[in-house]
Design a protein around this motif. Structure first.
Motif, PDB file in Angstrom:
ATOM      1  N   LYS A   4       0.852  -1.192  -0.112  1.00 45.51           N
ATOM      2  CA  LYS A   4      -0.080   0.142  -0.203  1.00 45.51           C
ATOM      3  C   LYS A   4       0.870   1.189   0.097  1.00 45.51           C
ATOM      4  O   LYS A   4       1.952   1.098  -0.613  1.00 45.51           O
ATOM      5  N   HIS A  44      -8.648  -3.248  -6.162  1.00 43.91           N
ATOM      6  CA  HIS A  44      -8.289  -3.263  -4.646  1.00 43.91           C
ATOM      7  C   HIS A  44      -9.708  -2.526  -4.191  1.00 43.91           C
ATOM      8  O   HIS A  44     -10.112  -1.304  -4.535  1.00 43.91           O
ATOM      9  N   GLU A  91     -11.398 -10.630  -1.316  1.00 38.57           N
ATOM     10  CA  GLU A  91     -10.953  -9.614  -0.161  1.00 38.57           C
ATOM     11  C   GLU A  91     -12.433  -9.157   0.313  1.00 38.57           C
ATOM     12  O   GLU A  91     -12.821  -7.967  -0.137  1.00 38.57           O
ATOM     13  N   GLY A 128      -7.750  -4.943   6.703  1.00 41.98           N
ATOM     14  CA  GLY A 128      -7.185  -4.035   7.844  1.00 41.98           C
ATOM     15  C   GLY A 128      -7.914  -3.941   9.239  1.00 41.98           C
ATOM     16  O   GLY A 128      -7.685  -2.984   9.915  1.00 41.98           O
ATOM     17  N   GLY A 140      -7.534 -10.314   3.559  1.00 45.56           N
ATOM     18  CA  GLY A 140      -8.132  -9.840   4.595  1.00 45.56           C
ATOM     19  C   GLY A 140      -7.674 -10.330   6.067  1.00 45.56           C
ATOM     20  O   GLY A 140      -8.272 -11.306   6.632  1.00 45.56           O
ATOM     21  N   SER A 141      -6.769  -9.369   6.645  1.00 46.25           N
ATOM     22  CA  SER A 141      -6.306  -9.775   7.904  1.00 46.25           C
ATOM     23  C   SER A 141      -5.726 -11.252   7.901  1.00 46.25           C
ATOM     24  O   SER A 141      -5.981 -12.055   9.199  1.00 46.25           O
ATOM     25  N   LEU A 192      -3.567 -12.617  -0.245  1.00 49.03           N
ATOM     26  CA  LEU A 192      -2.905 -11.200  -0.556  1.00 49.03           C
ATOM     27  C   LEU A 192      -2.902 -10.682   0.775  1.00 49.03           C
ATOM     28  O   LEU A 192      -3.960 -10.598   1.471  1.00 49.03           O
ATOM     29  N   GLY A 227      -1.928  -7.622   3.347  1.00 44.59           N
ATOM     30  CA  GLY A 227      -1.691  -6.278   3.540  1.00 44.59           C
ATOM     31  C   GLY A 227      -0.650  -6.128   4.573  1.00 44.59           C
ATOM     32  O   GLY A 227       0.721  -6.291   4.658  1.00 44.59           O
ATOM     33  N   GLY A 228      -1.178  -5.812   5.984  1.00 44.93           N
ATOM     34  CA  GLY A 228      -0.503  -5.472   7.013  1.00 44.93           C
ATOM     35  C   GLY A 228       0.786  -6.510   7.581  1.00 44.93           C
ATOM     36  O   GLY A 228       1.909  -5.891   7.611  1.00 44.93           O
TER      37      GLY A 228
HETATM   38  C1  PEP Z   1      -5.133  -5.831   1.517  1.00 44.08           C
HETATM   39  O1  PEP Z   1      -5.219  -4.652   1.725  1.00 44.08           O
HETATM   40  O2  PEP Z   1      -5.136  -6.250   0.394  1.00 44.08           O
HETATM   41  C2  PEP Z   1      -5.229  -6.647   2.725  1.00 44.08           C
HETATM   42  C3  PEP Z   1      -5.374  -7.957   2.678  1.00 44.08           C
HETATM   43  O3  PEP Z   1      -5.012  -6.133   3.912  1.00 44.08           O
HETATM   44  P1  PEP Z   1      -4.945  -6.593   5.397  1.00 44.08           P
HETATM   45  O4  PEP Z   1      -4.060  -7.980   5.094  1.00 44.08           O
HETATM   46  O5  PEP Z   1      -4.113  -5.680   6.036  1.00 44.08           O
HETATM   47  O6  PEP Z   1      -6.301  -6.788   5.869  1.00 44.08           O
END
Ligand code: PEP
Length: 263
Positions: A10, A102, A174, A180, A218-219, A238, A240-241
Motif C-alpha cells: 500500500k 482493490h 477480499e 485491515g 483480509g487480516s 493477498l 496487507g499489514g
Molecule cells: C489488503 O489490503 O489487500 C489486505 C489484505 O490487507 P490486510 O491484510 O491488512 O487486511
C-alpha cells in the motif's frame, strides 16, 4: 495449480525502508519458497529497486522466485492522464504483475468494475499478471447479498475475456470488512466464497477456471493462515499489514508451502 503469496505494501515505506524490506523478503525466501510464487507490490517509486533486487535471488532454478507487482495501473496505453502510470511503463521496468480493483481504489477513487475490467485487458495485452480483487462490504454480507455482489464484480470485469485469457488472471477474494480490521473471514466463510468464485469462473471460462489461482485477503496473518490456506479452493493469500514485516511475510510463505504440500 499455482500457490501464490502476494504482499501489498500500500502507501507504506520510503526509499530506505522499501529497500530493507525487499532485501529481507529476498533473503527470507532465498532458501527456496518451494512451489509458492512470492509476489511483492511496493509503491510505484520503489518498483525498479524491487525488480533489481528480486532478480538477484537465486532459487536454485526450481522455485518460481519473486515477482514484483504494481498496486494499480491506468486502463489506457498512453496519453494526457497526469499522474497516472501505464502498463507499458510498468513492463519496461520489469514489473510482472499488477493488483487491480482493490477495494481501497473502488472506495476512494471511484473505480468501477468496467474500468477495472479494462485494466485487466491492458495487463493481459502486455503479458503482465492481473491480480483482480473482488469482495463484498459488511452491509452487503449482512443483507445476504455477498454472492450477488461478487458475481457482478466477476462477470462485469472479466466476463468479456476469452477463456485462455481468463486462465492468466489471478483472483483475490477480499471481503472489505476483513481488510485491515484484524477480523479475518473464517475458513468456512472463505472456502464457501472461493468455491462460489470457482463456479462463477467456470461459467465464464469452463475448464480454464480450474487454472485460476484464487487468493484470500483480509487480516491474513501467520496465526490464522494455516487454516485458510488449507482450504481446497484457497490458493494462497493477498497480504496487507502482515506483508510490511519480512518475518511475518516469509512465515506466511512457509505456511502456504506446508499447507499446499499436504492438501
Ligand atoms: C489488503 O489490503 O489487500 C489486505 C489484505 O490487507 P490486510 O491484510 O491488512 O487486511
Amino acid at each position: 495449480m499455482k500457490t501464490i503469496v502476494a504482499g501489498n505494501w500500500k502507501m507504506h515505506t520510503d526509499a530506505g525502508s522499501a529497500d530493507a524490506l525487499i532485501n529481507d523478503v529476498a533473503a527470507g525466501t532465498a532458501a527456496g519458497a518451494g512451489d509458492v510464487l512470492v509476489i511483492v507490490a511496493p509503491p510505484f517509486p520503489f518498483l525498479k529497486a524491487a525488480v533489481d533486487r528480486a532478480r538477484t535471488v537465486d532459487h536454485g532454478g526450481k522455485a518460481p522466485g519473486i515477482l514484483v507487482a504494481a498496486q494499480n495501473c491506468h486502463e489506457e496505453e498512453q496519453g494526457a492522464f497526469t499522474g497516472e502510470v501505464s502498463v507499458p511503463m510498468l513492463k519496461s521496468l520489469g514489473v510482472g504483475a499488477c493488483i487491480v480493483g482493490h477495494s481501497e481504489r473502488r472506495q476512494y477513487y471511484g473505480e468501477t468494475d468496467e474500468v477495472v475490467g479494462r485494466k485487466v485487458v491492458q495487463l493481459l495485452k502486455h503479458g503482465l499478471m492481473p491480480i483482480y480483487c473482488c469482495g463484498e462490504r459488511r452491509d452487503e454480507r449482512e443483507q445476504g447479498r455477498h454472492r450477488d455482489v461478487v458475481s457482478r464484480q466477476l462477470n462485469t470485469a472479466l466476463g468479456g475475456l476469452p477463456a485462455q485469457d481468463l486462465s492468466r488472471v489471478v483472483v483475490a477474494y477480499e471481503p472489505v470488512w476483513a481488510i485491515g480490521t484484524g477480523v479475518n473471514a473464517s475458513p468456512e466463510q472463505a472456502q464457501e466464497m472461493h468455491g462460489f468464485i470457482r463456479k462463477e469462473l467456470a461459467g465464464l471460462a469452463g475448464k480454464a477456471a480450474l487454472d485460476v489461482p484464487i487468493l484470500y485477503g483480509g487480516s491474513c496473518k501467520p496465526d490464522n493462515a494455516a487454516s485458510l490456506f488449507g482450504c481446497p479452493d484457497i490458493n494462497g493469500g493477498l497480504i496487507g499489514g502482515a506483508a510490511l514485516s519480512a518475518a511475518s511475510f516469509t512465515e506466511l510463505v512457509r505456511i502456504a508451502q506446508r499447507s499446499k504440500a499436504v492438501s
